[in-house]
Design a protein around this motif. Structure first.
Motif, PDB file in Angstrom:
ATOM      1  N   GLN A   1      -5.576  -2.863  -6.227  1.00 28.77           N
ATOM      2  CA  GLN A   1      -6.032  -4.223  -6.528  1.00 28.77           C
ATOM      3  C   GLN A   1      -4.947  -5.015  -7.242  1.00 28.77           C
ATOM      4  O   GLN A   1      -4.673  -6.164  -6.894  1.00 28.77           O
ATOM      5  CB  GLN A   1      -7.295  -4.163  -7.402  1.00 28.77           C
ATOM      6  N   ARG A   2      -4.332  -4.390  -8.234  1.00 28.94           N
ATOM      7  CA  ARG A   2      -3.284  -5.098  -8.988  1.00 28.94           C
ATOM      8  C   ARG A   2      -2.072  -5.383  -8.108  1.00 28.94           C
ATOM      9  O   ARG A   2      -1.446  -6.450  -8.230  1.00 28.94           O
ATOM     10  CB  ARG A   2      -2.876  -4.271 -10.205  1.00 28.94           C
TER      11      ARG A   2
ATOM     12  N   GLU B   1     -10.739   5.880  -9.001  1.00 25.56           N
ATOM     13  CA  GLU B   1     -10.841   4.561  -9.615  1.00 25.56           C
ATOM     14  C   GLU B   1      -9.470   4.038 -10.022  1.00 25.56           C
ATOM     15  O   GLU B   1      -9.190   2.840  -9.897  1.00 25.56           O
ATOM     16  CB  GLU B   1     -11.779   4.627 -10.816  1.00 25.56           C
ATOM     17  N   ASP B   2      -8.614   4.929 -10.504  1.00 26.70           N
ATOM     18  CA  ASP B   2      -7.257   4.511 -10.870  1.00 26.70           C
ATOM     19  C   ASP B   2      -6.487   4.039  -9.642  1.00 26.70           C
ATOM     20  O   ASP B   2      -5.776   3.029  -9.698  1.00 26.70           O
ATOM     21  CB  ASP B   2      -6.522   5.677 -11.536  1.00 26.70           C
ATOM     22  N   ALA B   3      -6.642   4.745  -8.515  1.00 32.01           N
ATOM     23  CA  ALA B   3      -5.959   4.348  -7.281  1.00 32.01           C
ATOM     24  C   ALA B   3      -6.468   2.994  -6.793  1.00 32.01           C
ATOM     25  O   ALA B   3      -5.680   2.130  -6.379  1.00 32.01           O
ATOM     26  CB  ALA B   3      -6.158   5.412  -6.200  1.00 32.01           C
ATOM     27  N   ALA B   4      -7.789   2.779  -6.842  1.00 31.48           N
ATOM     28  CA  ALA B   4      -8.354   1.499  -6.411  1.00 31.48           C
ATOM     29  C   ALA B   4      -7.863   0.363  -7.304  1.00 31.48           C
ATOM     30  O   ALA B   4      -7.492  -0.714  -6.813  1.00 31.48           O
ATOM     31  CB  ALA B   4      -9.879   1.570  -6.425  1.00 31.48           C
TER      32      ALA B   4
ATOM     33  N   LYS C   1     -16.298 -10.334  -3.926  1.00 30.59           N
ATOM     34  CA  LYS C   1     -14.963 -10.079  -3.361  1.00 30.59           C
ATOM     35  C   LYS C   1     -13.944  -9.782  -4.463  1.00 30.59           C
ATOM     36  O   LYS C   1     -14.254  -9.826  -5.656  1.00 30.59           O
ATOM     37  CB  LYS C   1     -14.499 -11.242  -2.481  1.00 30.59           C
ATOM     38  N   ALA C   2     -12.713  -9.467  -4.016  1.00 30.78           N
ATOM     39  CA  ALA C   2     -11.602  -9.167  -4.934  1.00 30.78           C
ATOM     40  C   ALA C   2     -12.005  -8.118  -5.962  1.00 30.78           C
ATOM     41  O   ALA C   2     -11.701  -8.227  -7.149  1.00 30.78           O
ATOM     42  CB  ALA C   2     -11.105 -10.431  -5.621  1.00 30.78           C
ATOM     43  N   ALA C   3     -12.711  -7.085  -5.503  1.00 29.86           N
ATOM     44  CA  ALA C   3     -13.183  -6.043  -6.414  1.00 29.86           C
ATOM     45  C   ALA C   3     -13.295  -4.737  -5.644  1.00 29.86           C
ATOM     46  O   ALA C   3     -13.160  -4.710  -4.419  1.00 29.86           O
ATOM     47  CB  ALA C   3     -14.531  -6.421  -7.021  1.00 29.86           C
TER      48      ALA C   3
ATOM     49  N   LEU D   1       0.834  -1.199   0.000  1.00 33.46           N
ATOM     50  CA  LEU D   1       0.000   0.000   0.000  1.00 33.46           C
ATOM     51  C   LEU D   1       0.868   1.247   0.000  1.00 33.46           C
ATOM     52  O   LEU D   1       0.605   2.214  -0.718  1.00 33.46           O
ATOM     53  CB  LEU D   1      -0.917   0.013   1.232  1.00 33.46           C
ATOM     54  N   ARG D   2       1.913   1.229   0.818  1.00 29.81           N
ATOM     55  CA  ARG D   2       2.804   2.386   0.912  1.00 29.81           C
ATOM     56  C   ARG D   2       3.498   2.657  -0.420  1.00 29.81           C
ATOM     57  O   ARG D   2       3.623   3.802  -0.863  1.00 29.81           O
ATOM     58  CB  ARG D   2       3.843   2.145   2.010  1.00 29.81           C
TER      59      ARG D   2
END
Length: 764
Positions: free
Chosen positions: A435-436, A428-431, A485-487, A397-398
């Protein structure tokens, strides 16, 4: 130091290099200046100060920086703007040979006042009333001494005809410069100040330059006056940019033990001011008084000096004691705002940063991140490896968050990221980026684990508070979990109404259990070869006094989310067993041998569930073989406690049916690892097999029948709705089936009537 921290630390080099280049250009201009227009010489000041404003603002707008540090550097950027305006005024008057008027000096005076204000808001030592009184006395001493020095010394060298406005403007700038220098000195010597101590010392160059400028503009010759006029802006800007670069460098470094406090000469500034004043008093007295009076004045001054020296000696021991206390205070404050496991900000700091942004009407977006199925990982692999996984999640995350974002661990396996933006595309780009990043396997000990996350995205709206934004993100995160999940899911206002409706429905469901508004229907299970009734599955229904019949698809998820599923499941188990006991009494050998009851994973986690089942069977004089408990594949994979509960039920003699078989992610491994007795083929594989065109469904349905036969399990086909489906399933080897083609879910009396009726006709 990671690559990202190096980039953040080096980002402050650009303003510093611009200020340095501007100062160097001014020096070159001074060297080649031939006495023509001085406009070019004055250009360096505005350029350098613009860079200084940028350098300070970058720190002041970074939400990852603590609030006192951000506030200080924002104030310094504001001061830089005022000094920039002052340099522009000087540029416009450069060829007019105008003196230093009050109007021309006003922006610079305001800039210095702004710097003094920023410094005054920093911790300056003892915050008690007595401490503030001592600080105020020190500042008054410096101001009075500075005013006397300018009045009796500097202004005495002013050329004849110097106008009063010029003298007042120079004196004001000079005295304020000395006051700013004294305040910087106070702030810089405090142990562990919020702003880097060396940065504060570098900033002291600015008031020194201001004081020198004031002196030379009054008492200097033409050459020095021109040099200091054109160099003041670049020199002040350079001190700002170097100090800002130093601050960014310190912030980019990992947290280290606080440096020891060393002795300094800054605390002697008020005493030096007193000594300078005393010297002037003696000088004036020497010209105007006789010997005895001069001796009295000199003696009084010496007494004052001795008293001051005595106080300084006494304060030395007090400072030594306070240093230890302040060191502990700094460490406690850092611990109070930091998660000890991951090193990220904790819930307190995250909430404070979010509240600050919202209170200042700045954009804010919250990403709430929850690790999917972390409980299963923690239970199966142990808390030590679970903590290692959380630490690695925090590092990703960091490293995958924007420079201006704030990452935090709110507790357990819940993380959050605060973005200083309100654009949907950015959120949305940050999320997606997070996720990736989390989708890559984690190396934990000797294991490689996948740990996907569900993310809720909430963009702060006008008037939203911190609690409301976090609640919106939480609602969106649960929506992501319910969606598979995973979304990630972005919060929409309708979701809040859905939560309110669920809460209201949950309250009404609680009352429905008490008021006996629930009832059971029974879905018959037939032997599709002989047509005989083999068993029945208990299905709960709710007849609401106002809403009418409420679909299980509406109230069962509410029961699971609210925890009512435990109480609801207990009622279903008891009522189904009671009804089977009634049928056995009414129909004897013709009654079905077992009743199927669906059990939620939340019930299986209850420590007393096995005892509850045994007590219900005993109460209605039933054997363990009279009960079939239906579970889902996700229930089996929930964790150690659930597995132990299922094993205990199986050992008791209760049969376990794997419902909706084939739709999960680990069906075959479950058959090998857990005590399963019945496989129930999901309706999605029965649909469309009659015409034979869907070869994939045909293959899966046939494979499940063969697998059940090989493992000596019972196979039940769900959702049979046509004779063609029935014939195809029977040909595949299925012996048991249920569906609307044979019978819909029936009330108890109609289901009992089937037990006394002739077998259902089937075509062989």
């Amino acid at each position: 130091m990671t690559a990202s921290t190096v980039r953040r630390a080096s980002a402050g080099l650009v303003p510093m290099l611009v200020a340095s280049a501007a100062g160097l250009a001014v020096c070159v201009w001074l060297a080649v200046h031939t006495g023509s227009s001085v406009l070019l010489g004055y250009l360096g000041g505005p350029i350098a100060l613009a860079a200084a404003v940028l350098g300070c603002w970058k720190i002041g707008s970074n939400i990852r920086v603590d609030r006192p540090v951000r506030s200080f550097w924002r104030s310094m950027s504001h001061a830089g703007v005022l000094l920039f305006i002052g340099q522009c005024v000087s540029l416009s008057l450069s060829n007019n040979n105008a003196g230093l008027s009050l109007v021309a000096a006003a922006p610079n005076v305001l800039g210095i006042v702004w710097v003094v204000g920023a410094m005054a808001r920093l911790p300056l030592g003892d915050s008690s009333a007595a401490g503030w009184a001592r600080i105020l006395l020190d500042f008054v001493t410096v101001c009075v001494a500075g005013a006397l020095v300018f009045w009796y010394v500097v202004l005495s060298y002013a050329p004849p005809g110097t106008d009063q406005d010029t003298m007042i403007a120079a004196g004001t700038v000079g005295v304020l410069g000395l006051l700013a220098l004294a305040i910087i000195g106070k702030a810089a010597v405090i142990p562990h100040p919020p702003v880097d101590s060396l940065s504060l010392r570098i900033l002291s160059v600015a008031p020194i330059v201001g004081a020198i400028t004031a002196v030379l503009l009054i008492a200097g010759t033409d050459g020095p006056r021109l040099a200091i006029s054109v160099l003041t802006g670049p020199l002040v800007a350079l001190s700002f940019t170097v100090a800002a670069w130093r601050q960014r460098h310190v912030l980019a470094r990992p947290a280290a033990e606080p440096a020891r406090h060393h002795r300094t000469m800054w605390g002697l500034i008020p005493m030096l001011a007193s000594v300078a004043t005393a010297a002037m008093v003696i000088s004036v007295s020497a010209r105007e008084m006789n010997g005895r009076e001069r001796a009295v004045i000199i003696g009084a001054v010496l007494i004052v000096v001795c008293v001051v020296a005595r106080q300084l000696l006494g304060l030395r021991e007090n400072k030594r004691l306070l240093t230890g206390l302040r060191t502990q205070q700094v460490q406690l404050e850092r611990l109070a705002m930091t998660d000890p496991l991951t090193g990220l900000a904790n819930r307190t700091r995250f909430g404070s940063a979010l509240e600050e942004r919202l209170a200042s009407h700045r954009p804010a977006t919250v990403l709430l991140i929850d690790i999917d199925d972390f409980k299963m990982i923690n239970d199966s692999m142990g808390p030590a490896l679970g903590d290692q996984l959380l630490y690695q999640v925090a590092q990703r995350l960091r490293n995958n968050s924007a420079t201006a974002s704030l990452s935090a661990r709110l507790g357990g396996d819940e993380f959050a990221v605060l973005l200083d933006d309100e654009e949907i595309d950015v959120a949305e780009d940050a999320a997606g980026r997070i996720q990736r990043a989390l989708a890559e396997p984690f190396k934990v000990g000797e294991e490689r684990l996948l740990a996907h996350a569900s993310i809720g995205v909430a963009i702060a709206g006008a008037g939203d508070g911190a609690d409301e934004v976090l609640r919106n993100a939480d609602i969106a995160m649960y929506a992501a979990k319910e969606g598979g999940k995973a979304a990630w899911v972005r919060f929409e206002p309708r979701m809040r109404q859905d939560v309110v409706n669920h809460a209201r429905l949950g309250s009404e469901l609680h009352n429905a259990i008490i008021r006996n508004e629930l009832f059971l229907l029974y879905q018959p299970v037939f032997d599709i070869v002989t047509g005989r009734l083999h068993g029945a599955e208990a299905l709960v229904r709710w007849k609401h006094p106002v809403r009418g019949l409420v679909s299980p698809g509406d109230f069962v998820p509410v029961a699971e989310r609210s925890g009512l599923i435990v109480r609801l499941g207990s009622w279903v188990l008891r009522e189904a067993c009671r009804q089977l006991s009634v049928w056995k009494a009414e129909h004897g050998p013709g009654a079905i041998k077992a009743i199927n009851v669906n059990v939620a994973v939340r019930q299986l986690r209850e420590p007393g569930f096995v005892d509850e089942v045994a007590a219900v069977l005993a109460e209605y004089d039933l054997l363990p073989g009279n009960l079939v408990i239906e579970i889902t594949e996700s229930s089996v994979a929930d964790g150690r406690q659930v597995r132990e509960t299922l094993q205990a039920l199986h050992e008791m003699g209760i049969r376990l049916a794997l419902d909706d078989f084939g739709t999960g992610q680990s069906s075959l491994s479950l058959l090998r690892a857990f005590p399963v007795d019945v496989l129930k083929l999901d309706k999605s594989f029965v649909d469309g097999i009659a015409d034979g065109e869907d070869r994939g469904r045909l293959a899966i349905a046939a494979a499940v029948a063969q697998l059940a036969e090989y493992l000596q399990l019972s196979a039940v086909a769900e959702g049979i709705e046509s004779e063609a489906q029935l014939d195809r399933l029977r040909d595949m080897g299925y012996r048991l089936g249920q569906g609307f083609f044979m019978a819909k879910p029936l009330p108890p009396d109609e289901a009992g009537a089937l037990m006394a009726a002739d077998p259902v006709t089937v075509n062989n």
